[in-house]
Design an enzyme around this catalytic site. Structure first.
Site, PDB file in Angstrom:
ATOM      1  N   LEU A  63       0.920  -1.235   0.052  1.00 36.45           N
ATOM      2  CA  LEU A  63       0.070  -0.048  -0.239  1.00 36.45           C
ATOM      3  C   LEU A  63       0.764   1.288  -0.021  1.00 36.45           C
ATOM      4  O   LEU A  63       1.817   1.319   0.851  1.00 36.45           O
ATOM      5  CB  LEU A  63      -0.903   0.010   1.180  1.00 36.45           C
ATOM      6  CG  LEU A  63      -1.768  -1.218   1.281  1.00 36.45           C
ATOM      7  CD1 LEU A  63      -2.631  -0.961   2.666  1.00 36.45           C
ATOM      8  CD2 LEU A  63      -2.883  -1.292   0.238  1.00 36.45           C
ATOM      9  N   GLY A 112       0.862  -5.411   1.451  1.00 37.84           N
ATOM     10  CA  GLY A 112      -0.429  -5.354   0.374  1.00 37.84           C
ATOM     11  C   GLY A 112       0.077  -6.186  -1.073  1.00 37.84           C
ATOM     12  O   GLY A 112      -0.706  -6.505  -1.640  1.00 37.84           O
ATOM     13  N   ASN A 163       4.153  -8.193   6.765  1.00 41.18           N
ATOM     14  CA  ASN A 163       4.834  -7.061   7.687  1.00 41.18           C
ATOM     15  C   ASN A 163       4.047  -6.278   8.646  1.00 41.18           C
ATOM     16  O   ASN A 163       4.674  -5.776   9.484  1.00 41.18           O
ATOM     17  CB  ASN A 163       6.048  -6.627   7.035  1.00 41.18           C
ATOM     18  CG  ASN A 163       5.715  -5.620   6.106  1.00 41.18           C
ATOM     19  OD1 ASN A 163       4.515  -5.333   5.778  1.00 41.18           O
ATOM     20  ND2 ASN A 163       6.668  -4.891   5.542  1.00 41.18           N
ATOM     21  N   GLU A 164       2.895  -6.136   8.325  1.00 43.28           N
ATOM     22  CA  GLU A 164       1.968  -5.278   9.266  1.00 43.28           C
ATOM     23  C   GLU A 164       2.190  -5.825  10.670  1.00 43.28           C
ATOM     24  O   GLU A 164       2.253  -5.171  11.629  1.00 43.28           O
ATOM     25  CB  GLU A 164       0.531  -5.221   8.792  1.00 43.28           C
ATOM     26  CG  GLU A 164       0.510  -4.658   7.556  1.00 43.28           C
ATOM     27  CD  GLU A 164       0.437  -5.623   6.363  1.00 43.28           C
ATOM     28  OE1 GLU A 164       1.220  -6.635   6.386  1.00 43.28           O
ATOM     29  OE2 GLU A 164      -0.328  -5.429   5.373  1.00 43.28           O
TER      30      GLU A 164
END
Length: 179
Positions: free
Chosen positions: A99, A144, A168-169
Site C-alpha cells: 500500500l 499489500g 509485515n504489518e
C-alpha cells in the site's frame, strides 16, 4: 489446459464475484493521470493474459494504481475468451511494495475510506475472478503486495534469497483489515 479445481469453482460462485460494488470507477472518472501503471498483453490463441505492474519505483498500491488494476481485471473478465491471468511486475527486484501509505497519511476520513474500499475491491476482484489467476512474484512482495498475490489461485515466486514476502504489518503492530 487450465483445469479448474473444485475450490476455484466454489469460490467463483460465491458472493465475492462480480456483483460487488465498484467504488474505484468514481476514482477513475476523477483521475487526471495519463501514466499507465498496468500493462496487459492478451494472447487470443491461449486465452491467457499477462498483466504487468509498472508503477515505478516499487509498484506501490495507490488509489490510481488500484483503480487501473481493477478496471483491467474487469475488462478481462468480460472477455469470454480470456481464461487465465498471470500477474507479474515489470520492475526489477520488486513485485509490489504494498500500500502507498501516503494515500491515507493526513488525508480526510472520506479519502481514507475511498482508499480502503479500493484495496478491498482489488482483493475481491482477484479472489472472486472466474479466470484462473497466477501471481508470478518476481521480486519482493511485502504487505499489500503479499495480499495481492494471496488472492490469486496460484503463486510462484522467484528463487532469490534477497526477495521476501509476507504481511509485515504484524511486525509493526498493525492489525490487517478483517477481510
Amino acid at each position: 489446459m487450465y483445469a479448474r479445481s473444485g475450490l476455484l469453482s466454489q469460490r467463483s460462485c460465491s458472493s465475492h464475484g462480480r456483483e460487488c460494488a465498484t467504488p474505484v470507477l468514481a476514482a477513475q472518472r476523477r483521475n487526471n493521470s495519463t501514466a499507465t501503471k498496468i500493462a496487459v498483453e492478451f494472447d487470443q490463441s491461449t486465452g491467457v493474459a499477462v498483466m504487468r505492474l509498472q508503477g515505478p519505483p516499487v509498484n506501490s498500491l495507490s488509489l490510481d494504481f488500484l483503480t487501473e488494476l481493477c478496471i483491467n481485471v474487469e475488462k478481462l473478465e468480460m472477455d469470454k475468451n480470456c481464461r487465465g491471468l498471470i500477474l507479474t511486475s515489470s520492475q526489477p527486484k520488486v513485485f509490489s511494495a504494498g500500500l502507498d501509505i501516503m494515500e491515507i497519511y493526513g488525508k480526510s476520513p472520506e479519502r481514507c475510506g475511498e482508499f480502503w474500499r479500493a484495496v478491498q475491491e482489488m482483493w475481491l476482484k482477484l479472489y472472486g475472478s472466474s479466470m484462473v489467476t497466477i501471481a508470478a512474484i518476481n521480486g519482493s512482495s511485502p504487505a499489500g503486495g503479499c495480499l495481492m498475490s494471496m488472492t490469486c489461485d496460484y503463486r510462484i515466486m522467484a528463487d532469490n534469497p534477497r526477495y521476501s514476502i509476507g504481511l509485515n504489518e504484524t511486525q509493526l503492530g498493525i492489525v490487517a483489515p478483517f477481510w
